[in-house]
Motif scaffolding. Sequence first.
Motif, PDB file in Angstrom:
ATOM      1  N   LYS A  19      10.996  34.169  72.765  1.00  0.00           N
ATOM      2  CA  LYS A  19       9.880  34.980  72.706  1.00  0.00           C
ATOM      3  C   LYS A  19       8.605  34.433  71.753  1.00  0.00           C
ATOM      4  O   LYS A  19       7.588  34.853  72.326  1.00  0.00           O
ATOM      5  N   ASP A  20       8.766  33.237  71.105  1.00  0.00           N
ATOM      6  CA  ASP A  20       7.581  33.412  70.381  1.00  0.00           C
ATOM      7  C   ASP A  20       6.856  31.836  70.962  1.00  0.00           C
ATOM      8  O   ASP A  20       6.284  31.078  70.497  1.00  0.00           O
ATOM      9  N   THR A  21       7.764  31.234  72.314  1.00  0.00           N
ATOM     10  CA  THR A  21       6.648  30.170  72.476  1.00  0.00           C
ATOM     11  C   THR A  21       5.809  29.379  72.877  1.00  0.00           C
ATOM     12  O   THR A  21       4.795  28.773  72.434  1.00  0.00           O
ATOM     13  N   THR A  22       4.427  31.292  73.235  1.00  0.00           N
ATOM     14  CA  THR A  22       3.260  30.659  73.625  1.00  0.00           C
ATOM     15  C   THR A  22       2.953  30.708  72.508  1.00  0.00           C
ATOM     16  O   THR A  22       1.299  30.308  72.329  1.00  0.00           O
ATOM     17  N   LYS A  23       3.554  31.424  71.276  1.00  0.00           N
ATOM     18  CA  LYS A  23       3.027  31.118  69.580  1.00  0.00           C
ATOM     19  C   LYS A  23       2.866  29.610  69.516  1.00  0.00           C
ATOM     20  O   LYS A  23       1.958  29.093  68.686  1.00  0.00           O
ATOM     21  N   ARG A  24       4.273  29.183  69.573  1.00  0.00           N
ATOM     22  CA  ARG A  24       4.381  27.924  68.667  1.00  0.00           C
ATOM     23  C   ARG A  24       2.737  26.852  69.667  1.00  0.00           C
ATOM     24  O   ARG A  24       2.576  26.298  69.281  1.00  0.00           O
ATOM     25  N   ALA A  25       3.375  26.976  71.410  1.00  0.00           N
ATOM     26  CA  ALA A  25       1.612  26.380  71.819  1.00  0.00           C
ATOM     27  C   ALA A  25       0.860  26.285  70.772  1.00  0.00           C
ATOM     28  O   ALA A  25      -0.160  25.744  70.877  1.00  0.00           O
ATOM     29  N   ASN A  26       0.573  27.593  70.436  1.00  0.00           N
ATOM     30  CA  ASN A  26      -1.078  27.926  70.096  1.00  0.00           C
ATOM     31  C   ASN A  26      -1.122  26.802  68.857  1.00  0.00           C
ATOM     32  O   ASN A  26      -1.530  26.632  68.193  1.00  0.00           O
ATOM     33  N   ALA A  27       0.374  26.874  67.660  1.00  0.00           N
ATOM     34  CA  ALA A  27       0.084  25.947  66.484  1.00  0.00           C
ATOM     35  C   ALA A  27       0.571  24.128  67.084  1.00  0.00           C
ATOM     36  O   ALA A  27      -0.845  24.394  66.196  1.00  0.00           O
ATOM     37  N   ILE A  28       0.763  24.448  67.771  1.00  0.00           N
ATOM     38  CA  ILE A  28       0.293  23.039  68.165  1.00  0.00           C
ATOM     39  C   ILE A  28      -0.885  23.144  68.716  1.00  0.00           C
ATOM     40  O   ILE A  28      -1.271  21.574  68.236  1.00  0.00           O
ATOM     41  N   ARG A  29      -1.843  23.562  69.346  1.00  0.00           N
ATOM     42  CA  ARG A  29      -2.967  23.243  69.270  1.00  0.00           C
ATOM     43  C   ARG A  29      -4.238  22.819  68.282  1.00  0.00           C
ATOM     44  O   ARG A  29      -4.911  22.029  68.127  1.00  0.00           O
ATOM     45  N   GLY A  36      -6.716  14.576  65.889  1.00  0.00           N
ATOM     46  CA  GLY A  36      -7.950  14.363  66.152  1.00  0.00           C
ATOM     47  C   GLY A  36      -7.862  14.062  67.719  1.00  0.00           C
ATOM     48  O   GLY A  36      -8.044  13.881  68.559  1.00  0.00           O
ATOM     49  N   VAL A  37      -6.488  14.990  67.966  1.00  0.00           N
ATOM     50  CA  VAL A  37      -6.349  15.080  69.443  1.00  0.00           C
ATOM     51  C   VAL A  37      -6.496  15.965  70.123  1.00  0.00           C
ATOM     52  O   VAL A  37      -6.851  17.284  69.740  1.00  0.00           O
ATOM     53  N   ILE A  38      -6.744  15.879  71.868  1.00  0.00           N
ATOM     54  CA  ILE A  38      -7.024  17.306  71.657  1.00  0.00           C
ATOM     55  C   ILE A  38      -6.426  17.262  72.947  1.00  0.00           C
ATOM     56  O   ILE A  38      -5.520  17.287  74.129  1.00  0.00           O
ATOM     57  N   THR A  39      -5.805  19.270  73.336  1.00  0.00           N
ATOM     58  CA  THR A  39      -4.447  19.637  74.227  1.00  0.00           C
ATOM     59  C   THR A  39      -5.687  19.355  75.334  1.00  0.00           C
ATOM     60  O   THR A  39      -6.006  21.073  75.442  1.00  0.00           O
ATOM     61  N   LYS A  40      -4.952  19.303  76.343  1.00  0.00           N
ATOM     62  CA  LYS A  40      -5.611  19.500  77.625  1.00  0.00           C
ATOM     63  C   LYS A  40      -5.199  20.616  78.627  1.00  0.00           C
ATOM     64  O   LYS A  40      -5.333  21.186  78.743  1.00  0.00           O
ATOM     65  N   GLU A  41      -3.699  20.291  78.287  1.00  0.00           N
ATOM     66  CA  GLU A  41      -2.956  21.919  78.829  1.00  0.00           C
ATOM     67  C   GLU A  41      -1.857  21.395  78.890  1.00  0.00           C
ATOM     68  O   GLU A  41      -1.230  20.868  77.465  1.00  0.00           O
ATOM     69  N   ILE A  42      -1.190  22.695  78.280  1.00  0.00           N
ATOM     70  CA  ILE A  42       0.708  23.458  78.189  1.00  0.00           C
ATOM     71  C   ILE A  42       1.022  23.521  79.549  1.00  0.00           C
ATOM     72  O   ILE A  42       0.282  25.216  79.657  1.00  0.00           O
ATOM     73  N   TYR A  43       1.933  23.716  80.138  1.00  0.00           N
ATOM     74  CA  TYR A  43       2.565  23.978  81.256  1.00  0.00           C
ATOM     75  C   TYR A  43       4.366  23.996  80.663  1.00  0.00           C
ATOM     76  O   TYR A  43       4.857  23.764  79.726  1.00  0.00           O
ATOM     77  N   TRP A  44       4.609  25.644  81.307  1.00  0.00           N
ATOM     78  CA  TRP A  44       6.014  26.103  81.222  1.00  0.00           C
ATOM     79  C   TRP A  44       6.695  25.403  82.613  1.00  0.00           C
ATOM     80  O   TRP A  44       6.225  26.136  83.583  1.00  0.00           O
ATOM     81  N   ALA A  65       1.935  10.678  65.263  1.00  0.00           N
ATOM     82  CA  ALA A  65       1.746  11.824  64.386  1.00  0.00           C
ATOM     83  C   ALA A  65       1.667  12.976  64.865  1.00  0.00           C
ATOM     84  O   ALA A  65       2.968  13.920  64.216  1.00  0.00           O
ATOM     85  N   LEU A  66       1.208  13.807  65.805  1.00  0.00           N
ATOM     86  CA  LEU A  66       1.622  14.333  66.317  1.00  0.00           C
ATOM     87  C   LEU A  66       2.555  15.277  66.506  1.00  0.00           C
ATOM     88  O   LEU A  66       3.477  16.393  66.489  1.00  0.00           O
ATOM     89  N   VAL A  67       3.415  14.218  67.777  1.00  0.00           N
ATOM     90  CA  VAL A  67       4.629  14.101  67.893  1.00  0.00           C
ATOM     91  C   VAL A  67       5.903  14.497  66.976  1.00  0.00           C
ATOM     92  O   VAL A  67       7.131  15.380  67.276  1.00  0.00           O
ATOM     93  N   ALA A  68       5.758  13.759  66.077  1.00  0.00           N
ATOM     94  CA  ALA A  68       6.573  13.726  64.778  1.00  0.00           C
ATOM     95  C   ALA A  68       6.395  15.119  63.940  1.00  0.00           C
ATOM     96  O   ALA A  68       7.557  15.596  64.062  1.00  0.00           O
ATOM     97  N   ASN A  69       5.288  15.550  64.324  1.00  0.00           N
ATOM     98  CA  ASN A  69       5.117  17.041  63.563  1.00  0.00           C
ATOM     99  C   ASN A  69       5.113  18.053  64.476  1.00  0.00           C
ATOM    100  O   ASN A  69       6.483  19.019  63.805  1.00  0.00           O
ATOM    101  N   ILE A  70       5.895  17.990  66.228  1.00  0.00           N
ATOM    102  CA  ILE A  70       6.170  18.511  66.625  1.00  0.00           C
ATOM    103  C   ILE A  70       8.045  19.127  66.702  1.00  0.00           C
ATOM    104  O   ILE A  70       7.950  19.843  66.753  1.00  0.00           O
TER     105      ILE A  70
END
Length: 97
Positions: A19-29, A36-44, A65-70
């Motif tokens: 239920k928190d997946t879209t909230k987590r997506a916003n946190a990743i953005r 310095g990374v731009i989130t172009k798209e996120i698709y489920w 670094a971003l992927v390690a944090n994710i």
Amino acid sequence: MAIYIVLNNFTDQGIRNIKDTTKRANAIRELAKKFGVITKEIYWTLGSYDIVDIFEAPDDASMAALVANIGAAGNVRTLTLRAFSEADMNGILAKLG
């Protein structure tokens, strides 16, 4: 800037908290911006992967670094692919002997 495609599968923790997946997506953005990374798209997605992300990053280190944090958050396991546009590929092909 380089393009990266990240394939994600939910962990047990991630699916328990679906239920928190879209909230987590916003946190990743927001997190991506710090590297310095731009989130172009996120698709489920349906099929072998649960989520597909498309990012634009200045270099491999920023993306790593971003992927390690994710991954450290524990909600998904990732597989990262470096992607090349048609223009990029034409430049690569031009260097062939």
